[in-house]
Scaffold this active site. Structure first.
Site, PDB file in Angstrom:
ATOM      1  N   ASN A   2       6.095  -6.922  12.016  1.00 34.57           N
ATOM      2  CA  ASN A   2       4.803  -6.974  12.711  1.00 34.57           C
ATOM      3  C   ASN A   2       4.252  -8.383  12.872  1.00 34.57           C
ATOM      4  O   ASN A   2       3.358  -8.606  13.677  1.00 34.57           O
ATOM      5  CB  ASN A   2       3.797  -6.082  11.983  1.00 34.57           C
ATOM      6  CG  ASN A   2       4.044  -4.620  12.273  1.00 34.57           C
ATOM      7  OD1 ASN A   2       3.689  -4.121  13.334  1.00 34.57           O
ATOM      8  ND2 ASN A   2       4.694  -3.944  11.343  1.00 34.57           N
TER       9      ASN A   2
ATOM     10  N   THR B 199       0.081  10.338  15.830  1.00 35.68           N
ATOM     11  CA  THR B 199       0.121   8.890  16.026  1.00 35.68           C
ATOM     12  C   THR B 199       1.494   8.430  16.490  1.00 35.68           C
ATOM     13  O   THR B 199       2.251   7.853  15.738  1.00 35.68           O
ATOM     14  CB  THR B 199      -0.274   8.183  14.720  1.00 35.68           C
ATOM     15  OG1 THR B 199       0.398   8.830  13.629  1.00 35.68           O
ATOM     16  CG2 THR B 199      -1.742   8.282  14.468  1.00 35.68           C
TER      17      THR B 199
ATOM     18  N   LYS C  98       8.831   9.335  19.547  1.00 34.02           N
ATOM     19  CA  LYS C  98       9.057   7.982  19.068  1.00 34.02           C
ATOM     20  C   LYS C  98       7.887   7.613  18.179  1.00 34.02           C
ATOM     21  O   LYS C  98       6.752   8.070  18.362  1.00 34.02           O
ATOM     22  CB  LYS C  98       9.232   6.990  20.214  1.00 34.02           C
ATOM     23  CG  LYS C  98       8.015   6.739  21.089  1.00 34.02           C
ATOM     24  CD  LYS C  98       7.002   5.750  20.552  1.00 34.02           C
ATOM     25  CE  LYS C  98       7.659   4.433  20.191  1.00 34.02           C
ATOM     26  NZ  LYS C  98       6.641   3.513  19.557  1.00 34.02           N
TER      27      LYS C  98
ATOM     28  N   SER D  86       6.013 -11.391  20.252  1.00 32.19           N
ATOM     29  CA  SER D  86       6.937 -12.389  20.758  1.00 32.19           C
ATOM     30  C   SER D  86       8.391 -11.981  20.581  1.00 32.19           C
ATOM     31  O   SER D  86       9.271 -12.617  21.121  1.00 32.19           O
ATOM     32  CB  SER D  86       6.707 -13.726  20.067  1.00 32.19           C
ATOM     33  OG  SER D  86       6.777 -13.577  18.662  1.00 32.19           O
TER      34      SER D  86
ATOM     35  N   GLU E 270       8.362   1.396   9.941  1.00 31.55           N
ATOM     36  CA  GLU E 270       8.838   0.019  10.070  1.00 31.55           C
ATOM     37  C   GLU E 270       9.173  -0.584   8.706  1.00 31.55           C
ATOM     38  O   GLU E 270       8.322  -0.667   7.820  1.00 31.55           O
ATOM     39  CB  GLU E 270       7.793  -0.823  10.796  1.00 31.55           C
ATOM     40  CG  GLU E 270       7.698  -0.448  12.261  1.00 31.55           C
ATOM     41  CD  GLU E 270       6.568  -1.126  13.004  1.00 31.55           C
ATOM     42  OE1 GLU E 270       6.635  -1.172  14.248  1.00 31.55           O
ATOM     43  OE2 GLU E 270       5.627  -1.609  12.363  1.00 31.55           O
TER      44      GLU E 270
ATOM     45  N   THR F 158      10.713   1.795  20.482  1.00 34.85           N
ATOM     46  CA  THR F 158      10.290   0.389  20.400  1.00 34.85           C
ATOM     47  C   THR F 158      10.897  -0.191  19.124  1.00 34.85           C
ATOM     48  O   THR F 158      12.035  -0.633  19.126  1.00 34.85           O
ATOM     49  CB  THR F 158       8.763   0.243  20.423  1.00 34.85           C
ATOM     50  OG1 THR F 158       8.174   1.105  19.445  1.00 34.85           O
ATOM     51  CG2 THR F 158       8.205   0.579  21.795  1.00 34.85           C
TER      52      THR F 158
END
Length: 407
Positions: free
Chosen positions: A402, A190, A179, A407, A276, A153
């Protein structure tokens, strides 16, 4: 044990495929299928979040049943979490599509999803994706790598590894892919991870090995403190290596467990370093602790602190942040026993010695902390246990990623 090329297709009898199903993404592969024609014993660990995705509950039932497993289907983009009955129907429809295409019981098909919570999966696209992938299953290394890319992702790199080792005079292979980049916090594993092996082992021992290894690998990583609704680790063993079935905790079991630990730790660290927005892998190693539980608690508290993570990003040797995180962790210790060091490939520097801050060279500290992997090493001087946790720095990009994820 030898590291070899590949991932989920490295072990005998495992094939994989992937496709562009356009579930959410429009410009990349977003479904993967891992398949063994031979039935597999399976083990799994799952999120401890009370809010569990439909696919988690589906897979828990399969693992608990003790029945054989043949396949797992994974989609990225939509998590199938908080989706009610429609979410469970999507799991069943996906599994039944595999049954129709590959002639295995739908109850032997696990499913996994990752992505946005609260959106319904387009079942027609899932079923069509299974149809496409069933026709392109391949045991090649490349097919496994492509599968590892399809489940990403916000990950920036795919994550896979494979190893070989000897059991009972037979060459055994263990491979895996995972992932995870955000919503990563110690509490099971997690993320999503899928392990395949051709070893022959009793299901109960496979489950015991997986559950044990998770504690010091996937349970020791954190990116942002959020335990996902979809955390799933599945391990499938089809027995094609030809070793005598492992039925007790002897030498062969320990050899397998060592390989399993190596693979899981490798994948866990890859996820932590790919957090991230991350620019650094942040490691905390705490040694000479009174208990294993305290060692795990202390190391996880250090890497989980936002202030600590920000200091790692800014290359700021502000040791007080790390000591503070230890102090509120819940572990009991005497700060006057503690020594704290910063380490990296660029050197090692002690900054706190048994209750007293040390004068240190700020330029040397900066040089150490500028490395892409930084370790906070803590000697508690109170026992014989130790633990290591992994995380990443906290950067501006984490918020950007985040803020517009849905969107």
């Amino acid at each position: 044990m030898n590291i070899i090329e590949g991932g989920v297709t490295a072990a005998k009898g495992f094939a994989a495929s992937s496709c562009e199903a356009n579930i959410k993404y429009k410009d990349r592969t977003d479904m993967a299928l891992v398949f063994s024609k031979e039935p597999c014993v399976c083990a799994g660990t799952f999120t401890t979040n009370v809010v569990k995705a439909a696919c988690v509950k589906w897979d828990q039932k399969i693992v608990k049943s003790g029945d054989a497993m043949h396949a797992v289907v994974i989609n990225s983009g939509i998590a199938n979490a908080c989706t009610g009955k429609e979410g469970f129907d999507a799991c069943e429809a996906t599994a039944k599509a595999v049954e129709e295409s590959l002639k295995v019981p739908y109850t032997s098909v696990a499913v996994a999803s990752t992505g946005v919570i609260g959106m319904q999966l387009p079942v027609d696209k899932l079923v069509a994706g299974v149809g496409m992938m069933s026709k392109t299953l391949d045991e090649s290394i490349g097919a496994g790598t492509d599968a590892s890319k399809a489940i990403m992702t916000t990950d920036t790199v795919n994550k896979e590894i494979a190893v070989t080792f000897d059991i009972d005079g037979k060459n055994v292979t263990l491979g895996g892919m995972s992932k995870g980049s955000g919503m990563i916090h110690p509490n099971m594993c997690t993320m999503l991870a899928f392990l395949t092996t051709d070893i022959s082992i009793e299901k109960s021992l496979l489950q015991e090995a997986v559950s044990s290894v998770v504690e010091d690998s996937f349970n020791m990583i954190t990116v942002d403190g959020d335990t996902s609704t979809n955390d799933t680790l599945l391990c499938m063993a089809n027995g094609l290596a030809g070793n005598s079935c492992i039925k007790d905790k002897g030498k062969d079991y320990e050899t397998f467990k060592e390989a399993l630990s190596f693979v899981c730790t490798f994948l866990a660290k890859k996820m932590a370093s790919d957090g991230e927005g991350a620019t650094k892998l942040f490691e905390a190693k705490v040694v000479n602790v009174k208990s294993k539980a305290d060692a795990r608690t202390l190391s996880r508290s250090i890497v989980g602190s936002n202030l600590s993570k920000a200091a790692i990003y800014g290359c700021d040797a502000n040791f007080g942040r790390f000591l503070c995180a230890m102090g509120y962790s819940g572990a009991d210790f005497d700060q006057n026993d503690v020594e704290l060091f910063f380490e990296s490939k660029n050197g090692r520097l002690e900054v706190f010695h048994k209750g007293t801050p040390l004068e240190f060279d700020e330029d040397k500290a900066l040089h150490i902390m500028k490395a892409d992997e930084v370790t906070v090493f803590v000697d508690m001087h109170e026992g014989n246990e130790e633990a290591t946790a992994w995380g990443c720095d906290l950067t501006y990009d984490y918020v950007k990623i985040n803020a517009d994820y849905r969107s």
